[in-house]
Design an enzyme around this catalytic site. Structure first.
Site, PDB file in Angstrom:
ATOM      1  N   ARG A  48     -17.007   9.233  -3.607  1.00 32.29           N
ATOM      2  CA  ARG A  48     -17.077   7.950  -4.548  1.00 32.29           C
ATOM      3  C   ARG A  48     -16.583   6.812  -3.755  1.00 32.29           C
ATOM      4  O   ARG A  48     -15.591   6.560  -3.911  1.00 32.29           O
ATOM      5  CB  ARG A  48     -16.137   8.292  -5.749  1.00 32.29           C
ATOM      6  CG  ARG A  48     -16.739   7.433  -6.667  1.00 32.29           C
ATOM      7  CD  ARG A  48     -15.956   8.207  -8.062  1.00 32.29           C
ATOM      8  NE  ARG A  48     -16.315   7.309  -9.436  1.00 32.29           N
ATOM      9  CZ  ARG A  48     -15.948   6.247  -9.811  1.00 32.29           C
ATOM     10  NH1 ARG A  48     -15.012   5.691  -9.287  1.00 32.29           N
ATOM     11  NH2 ARG A  48     -16.424   5.589 -11.069  1.00 32.29           N
ATOM     12  N   TYR A  49     -17.544   6.048  -3.321  1.00 29.99           N
ATOM     13  CA  TYR A  49     -17.402   4.885  -2.386  1.00 29.99           C
ATOM     14  C   TYR A  49     -16.607   3.782  -3.258  1.00 29.99           C
ATOM     15  O   TYR A  49     -15.829   3.223  -2.525  1.00 29.99           O
ATOM     16  CB  TYR A  49     -18.677   4.511  -1.706  1.00 29.99           C
ATOM     17  CG  TYR A  49     -19.287   5.317  -0.934  1.00 29.99           C
ATOM     18  CD1 TYR A  49     -18.856   6.001   0.102  1.00 29.99           C
ATOM     19  CD2 TYR A  49     -20.716   5.789  -1.629  1.00 29.99           C
ATOM     20  CE1 TYR A  49     -19.473   6.905   0.844  1.00 29.99           C
ATOM     21  CE2 TYR A  49     -21.340   6.847  -0.735  1.00 29.99           C
ATOM     22  CZ  TYR A  49     -20.652   7.301   0.396  1.00 29.99           C
ATOM     23  OH  TYR A  49     -21.336   8.460   1.069  1.00 29.99           O
ATOM     24  N   GLY A  77     -20.384  14.047  -1.452  1.00 27.27           N
ATOM     25  CA  GLY A  77     -19.969  13.503  -2.904  1.00 27.27           C
ATOM     26  C   GLY A  77     -18.815  12.361  -3.018  1.00 27.27           C
ATOM     27  O   GLY A  77     -18.349  12.248  -3.946  1.00 27.27           O
ATOM     28  N   ASN A 112       0.472   5.810  -0.364  1.00 29.48           N
ATOM     29  CA  ASN A 112      -0.208   7.044  -0.689  1.00 29.48           C
ATOM     30  C   ASN A 112       0.450   8.438  -0.264  1.00 29.48           C
ATOM     31  O   ASN A 112       1.178   8.171   0.691  1.00 29.48           O
ATOM     32  CB  ASN A 112      -1.465   6.863   0.662  1.00 29.48           C
ATOM     33  CG  ASN A 112      -2.070   8.171   0.538  1.00 29.48           C
ATOM     34  OD1 ASN A 112      -1.905   9.317   1.338  1.00 29.48           O
ATOM     35  ND2 ASN A 112      -3.351   8.114  -0.046  1.00 29.48           N
ATOM     36  N   ARG A 140       0.017  12.489  -0.541  1.00 26.31           N
ATOM     37  CA  ARG A 140      -1.172  13.634  -0.684  1.00 26.31           C
ATOM     38  C   ARG A 140      -0.507  14.856  -0.395  1.00 26.31           C
ATOM     39  O   ARG A 140       0.543  15.127   0.647  1.00 26.31           O
ATOM     40  CB  ARG A 140      -2.334  13.121   0.097  1.00 26.31           C
ATOM     41  CG  ARG A 140      -2.066  12.876   1.507  1.00 26.31           C
ATOM     42  CD  ARG A 140      -2.980  12.203   2.359  1.00 26.31           C
ATOM     43  NE  ARG A 140      -2.633  11.938   3.701  1.00 26.31           N
ATOM     44  CZ  ARG A 140      -1.853  10.884   3.958  1.00 26.31           C
ATOM     45  NH1 ARG A 140      -1.269  10.083   3.466  1.00 26.31           N
ATOM     46  NH2 ARG A 140      -1.369  10.920   5.585  1.00 26.31           N
ATOM     47  N   HIS A 186       0.831  -1.181   0.346  1.00 22.32           N
ATOM     48  CA  HIS A 186      -0.059   0.020  -0.188  1.00 22.32           C
ATOM     49  C   HIS A 186       0.848   1.217   0.125  1.00 22.32           C
ATOM     50  O   HIS A 186       2.094   1.234   0.511  1.00 22.32           O
ATOM     51  CB  HIS A 186      -1.000  -0.067   1.240  1.00 22.32           C
ATOM     52  CG  HIS A 186      -1.568   1.488   1.618  1.00 22.32           C
ATOM     53  ND1 HIS A 186      -0.786   2.116   2.528  1.00 22.32           N
ATOM     54  CD2 HIS A 186      -2.585   2.214   1.180  1.00 22.32           C
ATOM     55  CE1 HIS A 186      -1.373   3.237   2.582  1.00 22.32           C
ATOM     56  NE2 HIS A 186      -2.372   3.249   1.809  1.00 22.32           N
TER      57      HIS A 186
END
Length: 393
Positions: free
Chosen positions: A353-354, A351, A200, A202, A198
């Site tokens: 986005r699952y 809003g 990430n 940001r 994994h």
């Protein structure tokens, strides 16, 4: 113009890397490293320059973003991305677009029957959008998701509370506009001898009621093996340490400890995997230094992980190994849904986005009541390390 060329020179084509990846398996790993270094050294850029009468005559230079090097069109208009090369929002978007494409294409080269990523470019009515890339039911990767998002909007109360708890000076109860962009990936391999990875990275901005802007970077890379190979663990951590040491020798030990503590499944009294690096709220010494640091960390993902995939993707395994893999994936699901801040922020955001938020979940997982591995097995050896994290380098 020279500054623009220099800043974007690292956003490069993978053509050299892909050519080298097609060489024989015997020299595969050596050429992989060489190809990655060439790709990162700036032999080609994502910007096309044309009709330049003189190097310093910027008004006569036409700049065009070569979007074909990405997985899809950028979320921000390509012309807008080039208008202000010093805009950190634009710099991060270009970086994460390139990281996504580079990682996806690297994973595709490991598949045996030519499986490719499905590319889903989506927009968010509240502002911004993203690009979700998913490879599913591959020979090597059972599920691989690589997502970028570039979104704007208003921070929900739960997110403000979460940030205040981390020490952010944000006014509770106020509507705060925010900007967030990042790249996130979770790779679930088919072979239990290949670990899950994994990562990430940001960038975040919040505007306070008095018009002040707060910004910070965050991210990390961590490894979740199903069976422990100490040489792999050393290689993985050493690669991340080298990326950190380029910027500050104190980063790796600090962020390695942070990773061990963050990715801990508290109700199980064990870590999700063997760690890596994790950090948040990085806002000094300046934006350029922070950007360069996360760039180095993001570019370290491929050399930290692909050699491990190549080493183990053809290893033999049976049903016992598969069942253990599914049990460990159950732990992965528990952490992501109960503790992970990124998942919670995404689910809280209006809003949301699952499908993209939950792409990190594996296709298959297993929960078995009161399961304990037998003593002196490979499974019990892994569990010892998960309960007591160790230093690998």
């Amino acid at each position: 113009m020279n500054a623009l060329r220099q800043r974007l020179s690292t956003l490069v084509s993978l053509s050299t890397f892909q050519l080298l990846r097609r060489t024989s398996r015997r020299s595969h790993q050596r050429l992989f490293v060489g190809g990655f270094m060439l790709a990162s050294s700036g032999f080609a850029t994502l910007i096309t320059y044309a009709n330049a009468a003189a190097p310093d005559d910027a008004s006569k230079v036409k700049r065009k973003l070569n979007v074909n090097r990405f997985m899809a069109e950028p979320i921000t208009d390509a012309n807008v991305l080039l208008e202000d090369p010093d805009n950190m929002r634009h710099r991060v978007e270009l970086l994460i677009m390139e990281i996504q494409a580079e990682f996806c294409r690297s994973l595709e080269t490991e598949e045996m029957n030519g499986q490719k990523f499905i590319v889903d470019r989506w927009q968010r009515k509240e502002g911004g959008g993203g690009i979700t890339c998913v490879l599913q039911d591959g020979d090597v990767f059972e599920k691989a998701g690589v997502n970028i998002s570039v979104v704007t909007g208003w921070l929900p109360p739960q997110a403000v509370q979460q940030m205040r708890a981390r020490g952010k000076n944000l006014t509770e109860g106020s509507k705060l506009p925010f900007f967030a962009s990042g790249v996130s990936a979770v790779i679930h391999p088919r072979n239990p001898n290949v670990p899950t990875i994994h990562f990430n990275y940001r960038y975040f901005e919040v505007e306070t009621p008095d018009g002040q802007k707060q910004w910070w970077f965050g991210g990390g890379t961590d490894l979740t093996p199903y069976y422990l190979d100490e040489k792999d663990a050393v290689h993985f951590h050493k690669t991340l340490k080298n990326a950190c040491d380029e910027h500050d020798a104190t980063y790796y030990p600090k962020f390695k400890k942070w990773c061990d503590e963050y990715f801990r499944i508290k109700h199980r009294h064990e870590c999700r995997g063997i760690g890596g690096i994790f950090f948040d709220d990085i806002d000094g010494p300046n934006q350029d230094a922070c950007f360069n640091f996360i760039s180095s960390c993001a570019r370290a993902v491929i050399p930290s992980y692909l050699p491990i995939v190549q080493k183990h993707k053809n290893d033999d395994y049976g049903n016992n190994e598969r069942q253990w893999q599914l049990l460990r994936r159950g732990r992965y699901v528990e952490f992501n849904l109960i503790y992970d801040r990124g998942t919670k922020f995404g689910l809280y955001t209006p809003g949301a986005r699952y499908e993209s938020i939950l792409m990190s979940l594996p296709l298959h997982a297993r929960w078995e009541y009161m399961h304990e591995p037998k003593e002196k097995t490979r499974e019990s050896e892994l569990l010892k390390v998960l309960k007591n994290p160790k230093d690998w380098v």
